[in-house]
Design an enzyme around this catalytic site. Structure first.
Site, PDB file in Angstrom:
ATOM      1  N   LYS A  73       0.893  -1.324   0.015  1.00 55.05           N
ATOM      2  CA  LYS A  73       0.020  -0.162   0.001  1.00 55.05           C
ATOM      3  C   LYS A  73       0.784   1.322  -0.003  1.00 55.05           C
ATOM      4  CE  LYS A  73      -4.540  -1.479   0.023  1.00 55.05           C
ATOM      5  NZ  LYS A  73      -5.405  -1.018  -0.852  1.00 55.05           N
ATOM      6  N   SER A 323       0.735 -10.096  -0.583  1.00 57.60           N
ATOM      7  CA  SER A 323       0.694  -8.731  -0.802  1.00 57.60           C
ATOM      8  C   SER A 323       0.703  -7.823   0.467  1.00 57.60           C
ATOM      9  CB  SER A 323      -0.923  -8.535  -1.082  1.00 57.60           C
ATOM     10  OG  SER A 323      -1.944  -9.259  -0.333  1.00 57.60           O
TER      11      SER A 323
END
Length: 422
Positions: A73, A323
């Site tokens: 992110k 991720s």
């Protein structure tokens, strides 16, 4: 996606419609990579022998769980904030998140000297709240869900002039996430398949766009939790469709509606979007921890879960994107327990034994002889379903796997113990 900073100055703005052509995409993504130089880490690409053996060709794990702030992110958040005009950035930024996006925005804002306010749902795990505060953001607990927190963040942006940093539905955010695709091509030039977790779609859209813009023929496959899979019905309908409800342990990809901007890129550049079960998610998290010595969150384990599904046909070399690795320790305990059960290594059962001295000891002796590790025992005497001369024992047992589990149950049945499952 748009490379122009002035396009990013409207709070919450997003560009929908037809995606740019590959040459323009590549220019924007490469510009984002320059912006992220010395900010985002080039995370390692680790080979996985156990997954390679399973599919019959090379499999690599792209370890974004080792990225700054614990997930990918920071890439999109930093690019989005960095592209704001200075006078706009001075008004501050605001975001809504239950975890990874919150930490990415908080860290990016601190690095760029912007004030960050992050709305998080009431009851958000304490480690995630503390990490967000630790990066310098002001945290406001609002609402029971991320959607409610997002509404509060949007109202805050309208009232104060702060810029809403959307977690996935903005071209600059997608451009930042797309830099991960460039790294994959640099580390594995001959990659044939890339598996990416999908929530709102920003990461998958960016990775697929980057590969296409560089001329790669690799297939990009998105992976969603079956209990929060908005993309399959949306792709079938040709436009984003909202889910009526969601239920998954993978909170990082629990998004009820695809973003408009990533949806168009995914429709054009992603080969397929598949779903995985909760059992596969928890079992994969456990396997990644045991085999690769990497801690990932359930959303980060989704690509590995897809590889473990027998129905998925992939061409190697394969890159599975892990991720993120931000998981609350209490959630981790529950997920690991669920994963052990899904892998046949954790057995909860109830056994009726004679209500006489030595009855329980005899049962435990049989379990010890079967090499079963008893974790917990509850002795219950009072129940309308029990005969006067018997008691029920609730057991939690650790096993070595499915084969061992079946051996234990077969042994108990052969001796004559009535068994049911908790």
């Amino acid at each position: 996606m748009s490379p122009h900073p002035e396009s990013s100055t409207v709070p919450g703005s997003a560009v929908a419609g037809a995606p740019p052509e590959p040459s323009r995409l590549l220019s924007d993504i490469e510009a984002a990579a320059v912006t992220l130089r010395d900010v985002a880490r080039v995370t390692p690409l680790e080979s996985s022998r156990w997954l390679s053996d399973r599919i019959g060709g090379p499999v690599f794990l792209k370890c974004e769980n080792l990225q700054r702030a614990g997930s990918f992110k920071i890439r999109g958040a930093y690019v989005r904030i960095a592209r704001l005009a200075p006078e706009v950035r001075e008004r501050g930024v605001v975001a809504a998140s239950a975890g990874n996006h919150a930490q990415g925005v908080a860290l990016a804002a601190r690095l760029l000297g912007a004030k960050a306010t992050v709305f998080m749902p009431v009851g958000v795990p304490i480690p995630k709240e503390e990490a967000t505060r630790g990066y310098g953001a002001e945290v406001v607990l609002e609402g029971a869900t991320v959607d409610e927190a997002l509404r509060a963040a949007t109202a805050y942006a309208e009232a104060t002039g702060a810029v809403l940093i959307h977690p996935f539905d903005h071209p600059d955010v997608i451009a930042g996430q797309a830099t991960l695709g460039l790294e994959i091509l640099e580390q594995c030039p001959d990659v044939a398949t890339v598996l990416v977790p999908v929530g709102g779609g920003g990461l998958a859209a960016g990775v697929a766009a980057a590969l296409a813009a560089r001329g790669s023929r690799a297939r990009v496959i998105g992976v969603q939790a079956a209990g929060a899979a908005a993309y399959p019905p949306s792709l079938a309908a040709g436009h984003p469709v909202s889910l009526e409800s969601m239920a998954t342990m993978a909170d990082g990809i629990a998004v009820g509606r695809p973003g408009d901007a990533p949806f168009e890129l995914i429709r054009r550049y992603v080969s397929d979007v598949v779903t995985v079960s909760e059992e596969a998610l928890s079992r994969s998290l456990l396997l990644v921890l045991e085999r690769a010595k990497l801690l990932v969150e359930p959303a980060g384990a989704a690509p590995v879960a897809a590889l473990l599904e027998a129905s998925l046909d992939v061409e190697p070399p394969v890159v599975a994107v892990l991720s993120g690795g931000n998981i609350d320790p209490l959630v981790l305990m529950r997920v690991l327990r669920h994963g052990m059960a899904a892998a046949g290594r954790y057995l909860s059962l109830r056994v009726r034994v004679p209500d006489q001295p030595g009855g329980l000891a005899a049962l435990l002796t049989e379990l010890a002889a079967a090499d079963a590790n008893v974790l917990d025992v509850v002795h219950e005497r009072t129940s309308a379903s029990l005969h006067l001369n018997e008691v029920e024992v609730a057991l939690q047992v650790e096993t070595r796997g499915r084969h061992h589990r079946e051996e234990i149950l077969k042994r108990l049945g052969k001796i004559g113990y009535p068994v049911s499952f908790s």
